[in-house]
Scaffold this motif. Structure first.
Motif, short mmCIF file in Angstrom:
data_model
loop_
_atom_site.label_atom_id
_atom_site.label_comp_id
_atom_site.label_asym_id
_atom_site.label_seq_id
_atom_site.Cartn_x
_atom_site.Cartn_y
_atom_site.Cartn_z
N ARG A 1 -7.72 1.75 13.15
CA ARG A 1 -7.79 0.94 14.37
C ARG A 1 -7.05 -0.38 14.34
NH1 ARG A 1 -13.58 -0.78 16.05
NH2 ARG A 1 -13.10 -2.15 13.89
N ASP A 2 -7.34 -1.01 13.09
CA ASP A 2 -6.62 -2.38 12.83
C ASP A 2 -5.88 -2.49 11.82
OD1 ASP A 2 -8.30 -3.31 14.98
OD2 ASP A 2 -10.27 -3.47 13.67
N LEU A 3 -5.65 -1.45 10.94
CA LEU A 3 -4.84 -1.23 9.81
C LEU A 3 -3.62 -1.83 10.00
CD1 LEU A 3 -5.09 -0.41 6.67
CD2 LEU A 3 -3.87 1.92 7.56
N PHE A 4 -2.82 -1.68 10.97
CA PHE A 4 -1.46 -1.88 11.25
C PHE A 4 -1.07 -3.14 12.08
CE2 PHE A 4 -1.98 2.85 11.31
CZ PHE A 4 -1.45 3.00 9.93
N LYS A 5 -2.03 -3.94 12.28
CA LYS A 5 -1.99 -5.26 12.79
C LYS A 5 -1.39 -6.26 11.99
CE LYS A 5 -5.71 -4.64 16.29
NZ LYS A 5 -6.98 -5.44 16.90
N GLY A 6 -0.38 -6.81 12.30
CA GLY A 6 0.40 -7.99 11.55
C GLY A 6 0.82 -7.22 10.37
N GLY A 7 1.09 -8.29 9.19
CA GLY A 7 1.69 -7.61 8.13
C GLY A 7 3.12 -7.00 8.02
N LEU B 1 5.24 -3.77 7.23
CA LEU B 1 5.27 -2.02 6.77
C LEU B 1 6.63 -1.71 5.82
CD1 LEU B 1 3.85 -0.46 9.72
CD2 LEU B 1 2.74 -1.42 7.92
N GLY B 2 7.25 -2.76 5.56
CA GLY B 2 8.65 -2.74 4.67
C GLY B 2 9.27 -1.53 4.74
N SER B 3 9.33 -0.58 3.60
CA SER B 3 10.09 0.34 3.48
C SER B 3 9.49 1.66 4.19
CB SER B 3 10.31 0.92 1.86
OG SER B 3 8.85 0.66 1.44
N VAL B 4 8.41 1.39 4.74
CA VAL B 4 7.72 2.81 5.37
C VAL B 4 8.77 3.20 6.67
CG1 VAL B 4 5.75 3.81 6.42
CG2 VAL B 4 5.70 2.32 4.50
N ARG B 5 8.94 4.56 6.62
CA ARG B 5 9.61 5.15 7.88
C ARG B 5 8.75 6.15 8.45
NH1 ARG B 5 11.75 1.10 7.20
NH2 ARG B 5 13.46 0.34 7.08
N LYS B 6 7.95 6.76 7.87
CA LYS B 6 7.08 7.71 8.53
C LYS B 6 5.63 7.54 8.43
CE LYS B 6 9.79 10.31 6.01
NZ LYS B 6 10.53 11.21 5.06
N ILE B 7 4.71 7.66 9.35
CA ILE B 7 3.30 7.22 9.01
C ILE B 7 2.46 8.74 9.74
CG2 ILE B 7 1.35 5.66 9.69
CD1 ILE B 7 3.33 3.47 9.79
N TYR B 8 2.06 9.22 9.08
CA TYR B 8 1.02 10.38 9.30
C TYR B 8 -0.53 10.21 9.43
CZ TYR B 8 -0.28 15.47 9.72
OH TYR B 8 -0.78 16.70 10.20
N VAL B 9 -1.00 9.81 10.64
CA VAL B 9 -2.43 9.24 10.55
C VAL B 9 -3.56 10.20 11.29
CG1 VAL B 9 -1.53 7.75 12.52
CG2 VAL B 9 -3.65 7.18 11.30
N GLU B 10 -4.53 10.28 10.78
CA GLU B 10 -5.50 10.89 11.65
C GLU B 10 -6.41 9.95 12.47
OE1 GLU B 10 -9.50 13.91 10.87
OE2 GLU B 10 -8.06 13.90 9.34
N LEU B 11 -6.57 10.26 13.96
CA LEU B 11 -7.10 9.20 14.65
C LEU B 11 -8.62 9.76 14.91
CD1 LEU B 11 -4.31 9.06 17.36
CD2 LEU B 11 -4.89 7.34 15.53
#
Length: 228
Positions: free
Chosen positions: A171-177, A179-189
């Motif tokens: 839920r909050d993991l991607f707020k701010g910060g 993500l640099g070199s990351v181009r793909k994010i596979y996430v279970e909601l």
């Protein structure tokens, strides 16, 4: 002395451990459908040159599959449950993998404030996949686990792809910060934990980072985001 039970699934060997593999998980392993959605999806977006950062590594099955079968360059597993972290290391060793690392810590979003001792409580539950940072449900143990910013974990791993299954922590993991070199994010909601507002918050945060929903790989509650 009885022979140790080893589960063989899609090129990965998993040793039985009564403290970790419940009858429900064992049955799924025997049927061959454990983490089936992930096994079907990961070859569609992971490539040999990818460096993977997996948050919530479970049994180490997906990380082993990515490193051994798909043949990605490197996998760093982040697992908050210390018993699972040790089990995952054993699984990787059983596969003969030398391109993996396991870190026993909790990933925090960029805007989060670290505690003075840089640890936080992690609530252990049975079955293992119910363990989380949420104190609101019955726990059998509490462990103080090291805190690390997600952006630092990405940088340390040189990650180009994230695989995330952290029981509502998305839920909050991607707020701010960053993500640099990351181009793909596979996430279970985990809608049952974060509710519709949490789903929107997750999508909104990733949109702000320049990621879009990839319909071709996403299925049900497991979603692939790609960098524009």
């Amino acid at each position: 002395m009885s022979k140790p039970v080893i589960y063989e699934l899609n090129g990965v060997s998993l040793p039985h451990d009564d403290a970790i593999i419940t009858p429900q998980v064992a049955a799924s392993l025997k049927r061959g459908n454990y983490e089936r959605a992930e096994v079907l999806a990961t070859p569609k977006f992971l490539e040999p040159e990818d460096r993977v950062l997996e948050l919530g590594a479970g049994l180490g099955y997906i990380s082993s599959y990515a490193a051994k079968v798909i043949g990605v360059s490197h996998v760093t597993c982040v697992e908050a449950n210390p018993k699972l972290a040790d089990y995952i290391r054993g699984v990787h060793e059983m596969q003969g993998l030398e391109n993996t690392e396991v870190r026993n810590c909790v990933a925090l979003p960029g805007g989060a404030k670290l505690n003075p001792d840089k640890t936080m409580p992690f609530y252990i539950r049975e079955p293992f996949w119910s363990s989380s940072l949420d104190p609101g449900r019955d726990a059998i143990a509490v462990e103080n686990i090291a805190q690390e910013y997600l952006s630092d974990l990405i940088k340390d791993a040189g990650a180009t792809a994230l695989i995330v299954d952290i029981e509502g922590g998305e839920r909050d993991l991607f707020k701010g910060g960053d993500l640099g070199s990351v181009r793909k994010i596979y996430v279970e909601l985990h809608t049952r934990y974060i509710r519709p507002k949490g789903i929107k918050a997750c999508f909104d945060a990733l949109s702000e980072h320049g990621f879009y929903y990839d319909q071709r790989v996403s299925h049900g509650g497991v979603v692939l985001f790609r960098k524009l």
